[in-house]
Structure formats: structure tokens, C-alpha cells
Design a protein around this motif. Structure first.
Motif, PDB file in Angstrom:
ATOM      1  N   MET A   3      34.843 -98.176  11.211  1.00 49.53           N
ATOM      2  CA  MET A   3      33.604 -97.460  11.522  1.00 49.53           C
ATOM      3  C   MET A   3      33.466 -97.227  13.031  1.00 49.53           C
ATOM      4  N   ALA A   4      33.831 -98.224  13.826  1.00 51.05           N
ATOM      5  CA  ALA A   4      33.742 -98.087  15.283  1.00 51.05           C
ATOM      6  C   ALA A   4      34.700 -96.995  15.760  1.00 51.05           C
ATOM      7  N   GLY A   5      35.886 -96.947  15.183  1.00 51.35           N
ATOM      8  CA  GLY A   5      36.856 -95.912  15.538  1.00 51.35           C
ATOM      9  C   GLY A   5      36.356 -94.526  15.185  1.00 51.35           C
ATOM     10  N   GLU A   6      35.705 -94.409  14.034  1.00 52.27           N
ATOM     11  CA  GLU A   6      35.156 -93.109  13.615  1.00 52.27           C
ATOM     12  C   GLU A   6      34.018 -92.680  14.526  1.00 52.27           C
ATOM     13  N   ARG A   7      33.166 -93.645  14.903  1.00 53.81           N
ATOM     14  CA  ARG A   7      32.054 -93.328  15.818  1.00 53.81           C
ATOM     15  C   ARG A   7      32.596 -92.873  17.169  1.00 53.81           C
ATOM     16  N   GLU A   8      33.632 -93.552  17.633  1.00 56.15           N
ATOM     17  CA  GLU A   8      34.236 -93.185  18.915  1.00 56.15           C
ATOM     18  C   GLU A   8      34.834 -91.786  18.852  1.00 56.15           C
ATOM     19  N   ALA A   9      35.524 -91.481  17.763  1.00 54.86           N
ATOM     20  CA  ALA A   9      36.120 -90.154  17.589  1.00 54.86           C
ATOM     21  C   ALA A   9      35.034 -89.086  17.508  1.00 54.86           C
ATOM     22  N   LEU A  10      33.945 -89.396  16.813  1.00 53.05           N
ATOM     23  CA  LEU A  10      32.840 -88.447  16.704  1.00 53.05           C
ATOM     24  C   LEU A  10      32.188 -88.224  18.067  1.00 53.05           C
ATOM     25  N   ALA A  11      31.989 -89.295  18.816  1.00 49.50           N
ATOM     26  CA  ALA A  11      31.393 -89.182  20.150  1.00 49.50           C
ATOM     27  C   ALA A  11      32.287 -88.337  21.064  1.00 49.50           C
ATOM     28  N   GLU A  12      33.586 -88.521  20.966  1.00 50.74           N
ATOM     29  CA  GLU A  12      34.525 -87.740  21.768  1.00 50.74           C
ATOM     30  C   GLU A  12      34.484 -86.274  21.362  1.00 50.74           C
ATOM     31  N   ALA A  13      34.402 -86.011  20.052  1.00 51.23           N
ATOM     32  CA  ALA A  13      34.334 -84.628  19.574  1.00 51.23           C
ATOM     33  C   ALA A  13      33.057 -83.951  20.072  1.00 51.23           C
ATOM     34  N   VAL A  14      31.945 -84.658  20.041  1.00 50.48           N
ATOM     35  CA  VAL A  14      30.680 -84.103  20.519  1.00 50.48           C
ATOM     36  C   VAL A  14      30.761 -83.811  22.011  1.00 50.48           C
ATOM     37  N   GLU A  15      31.366 -84.715  22.766  1.00 45.05           N
ATOM     38  CA  GLU A  15      31.529 -84.516  24.204  1.00 45.05           C
ATOM     39  C   GLU A  15      32.406 -83.293  24.486  1.00 45.05           C
ATOM     40  N   ASN A  16      33.493 -83.153  23.727  1.00 48.11           N
ATOM     41  CA  ASN A  16      34.373 -81.989  23.892  1.00 48.11           C
ATOM     42  C   ASN A  16      33.637 -80.695  23.560  1.00 48.11           C
ATOM     43  N   PHE A  17      32.829 -80.739  22.498  1.00 48.58           N
ATOM     44  CA  PHE A  17      32.061 -79.558  22.111  1.00 48.58           C
ATOM     45  C   PHE A  17      31.064 -79.186  23.201  1.00 48.58           C
ATOM     46  N   GLU A  18      30.404 -80.179  23.780  1.00 46.50           N
ATOM     47  CA  GLU A  18      29.436 -79.915  24.851  1.00 46.50           C
ATOM     48  C   GLU A  18      30.127 -79.322  26.074  1.00 46.50           C
ATOM     49  N   GLU A  19      31.327 -79.823  26.394  1.00 48.94           N
ATOM     50  CA  GLU A  19      32.088 -79.260  27.516  1.00 48.94           C
ATOM     51  C   GLU A  19      32.460 -77.807  27.237  1.00 48.94           C
ATOM     52  N   LEU A  20      32.882 -77.536  26.008  1.00 51.66           N
ATOM     53  CA  LEU A  20      33.226 -76.165  25.630  1.00 51.66           C
ATOM     54  C   LEU A  20      31.999 -75.271  25.716  1.00 51.66           C
ATOM     55  N   GLU A  21      30.883 -75.758  25.228  1.00 53.58           N
ATOM     56  CA  GLU A  21      29.641 -74.986  25.261  1.00 53.58           C
ATOM     57  C   GLU A  21      29.245 -74.671  26.709  1.00 53.58           C
ATOM     58  N   ASN A  22      29.364 -75.650  27.599  1.00 48.83           N
ATOM     59  CA  ASN A  22      29.053 -75.424  29.022  1.00 48.83           C
ATOM     60  C   ASN A  22      30.010 -74.411  29.635  1.00 48.83           C
ATOM     61  N   PHE A  23      31.296 -74.547  29.306  1.00 50.00           N
ATOM     62  CA  PHE A  23      32.300 -73.620  29.819  1.00 50.00           C
ATOM     63  C   PHE A  23      31.998 -72.193  29.368  1.00 50.00           C
ATOM     64  N   LEU A  24      31.691 -72.027  28.083  1.00 56.80           N
ATOM     65  CA  LEU A  24      31.406 -70.689  27.562  1.00 56.80           C
ATOM     66  C   LEU A  24      30.135 -70.119  28.184  1.00 56.80           C
ATOM     67  N   GLY A  25      29.153 -70.982  28.437  1.00 56.41           N
ATOM     68  CA  GLY A  25      27.935 -70.526  29.110  1.00 56.41           C
ATOM     69  C   GLY A  25      28.230 -70.028  30.512  1.00 56.41           C
ATOM     70  N   ASP A  26      29.059 -70.781  31.243  1.00 60.89           N
ATOM     71  CA  ASP A  26      29.456 -70.373  32.598  1.00 60.89           C
ATOM     72  C   ASP A  26      30.237 -69.058  32.557  1.00 60.89           C
ATOM     73  N   LEU A  27      31.152 -68.956  31.599  1.00 63.82           N
ATOM     74  CA  LEU A  27      31.953 -67.745  31.458  1.00 63.82           C
ATOM     75  C   LEU A  27      31.050 -66.549  31.168  1.00 63.82           C
ATOM     76  N   LYS A  28      30.112 -66.730  30.258  1.00 62.27           N
ATOM     77  CA  LYS A  28      29.177 -65.646  29.921  1.00 62.27           C
ATOM     78  C   LYS A  28      28.390 -65.212  31.152  1.00 62.27           C
ATOM     79  N   ALA A  29      27.936 -66.169  31.952  1.00 64.12           N
ATOM     80  CA  ALA A  29      27.183 -65.834  33.161  1.00 64.12           C
ATOM     81  C   ALA A  29      28.037 -65.005  34.123  1.00 64.12           C
ATOM     82  N   HIS A  30      29.298 -65.392  34.294  1.00 65.74           N
ATOM     83  CA  HIS A  30      30.195 -64.639  35.178  1.00 65.74           C
ATOM     84  C   HIS A  30      30.456 -63.235  34.640  1.00 65.74           C
ATOM     85  N   LEU A  31      30.713 -63.142  33.342  1.00 63.30           N
ATOM     86  CA  LEU A  31      30.976 -61.829  32.748  1.00 63.30           C
ATOM     87  C   LEU A  31      29.737 -60.946  32.779  1.00 63.30           C
TER      88      LEU A  31
END
Length: 135
Positions: A3-31
Motif C-alpha cells: 500500500m505504501a508503494g502504491e501511495r508513493e507511485a500515485l503521489a509521484e504520478a500526481v506530481e508529474n501531472f502537475e508539472e506537465l500541467e504547469n509546462f502546458l500552461g507556460d507553453l500556452k502563454a508563450h504561444l
């Protein structure tokens, strides 16, 4: 603990998604900033080399975004035409970089600079043709 491993993997996935979302927001602003001005007006203010760099960068950005979209839809992009299109655009980017390097090398090695011109109209036609392809 599983369960701890799954929570860690989920937390990492959420963090990656948030980074992607921020990146796409920045890209959209530039475009958004870029597309407020007609591309022809921007092109008129650029040197041929800058214009070629801009057009190849835009083509790569658009194709990369489409590639990411296909991946999120579960499409296998290894044999998809978008892969060939990205490879084609990468070749043009490499050509532009090589021309720029050549220009800089010649400028540094001698006082006389040989001018090499990029055909803006031809570059624009190639980029537009690539962007109009249906995948």
C-alpha cells in the motif's frame, strides 16, 4: 508494504501531472503572445535565419503536442505518421543549426563573411505543407 508503494507511485504520478500541467500552461502563454501578432509581421522583422528557426520551432512544437495528444489517447505512435513528421522537422532544425554554425565559424575564422540565405518563401511552404497533413 504494498500500500505504501502504491501511495508513493500515485503521489509521484500526481506530481508529474502537475508539472506537465504547469509546462502546458507556460507553453500556452508563450504561444498566445506569439499568435497575437500575425506571423507575416513577425517574419518581416526577422533575419532569414531567425525566420527559419521560428518556423521549424513552431512546426516541432505543434507536432510534438499532437504526438503527446496521441499518446494520451493510447495511440501507438511508433509507426504513426506523426513519428515520420517529427523526424522530418528534426532534420530541418538540424539543417538550420548547421547553417547557423557554419555562418558563425566563417565569421570567426575570417573577416569576410560569406552570406548564405534561407529562402523564406520555400521554408514557409514546407512548414505549411507539413502542418496541413492529415494524420
Amino acid at each position: 508494504d504494498v500500500m505504501a508503494g502504491e501511495r508513493e507511485a500515485l503521489a509521484e504520478a500526481v506530481e508529474n501531472f502537475e508539472e506537465l500541467e504547469n509546462f502546458l500552461g507556460d507553453l500556452k502563454a508563450h504561444l498566445d503572445k506569439l499568435f497575437k501578432i500575425p506571423l507575416k509581421e513577425i517574419d518581416a522583422q526577422l533575419t532569414p535565419m531567425e525566420s527559419a528557426t521560428l518556423h521549424t520551432s513552431l512546426a516541432f512544437t505543434i507536432n510534438s503536442l499532437f504526438h503527446m495528444y496521441l499518446k494520451t489517447e493510447g495511440v501507438d505512435t511508433k509507426n504513426h505518421p506523426i513519428k515520420q513528421e517529427l523526424d522530418r522537422v528534426k532534420k530541418y532544425i538540424k539543417r538550420v543549426k548547421n547553417l547557423e554554425k557554419e555562418k558563425n565559424d566563417k565569421h570567426e575564422s575570417s573577416g569576410a563573411v560569406a552570406k548564405r540565405r534561407v529562402d523564406r518563401k520555400a521554408a514557409s511552404r514546407m512548414i505549411r505543407a507539413g502542418m496541413k497533413r492529415k494524420f
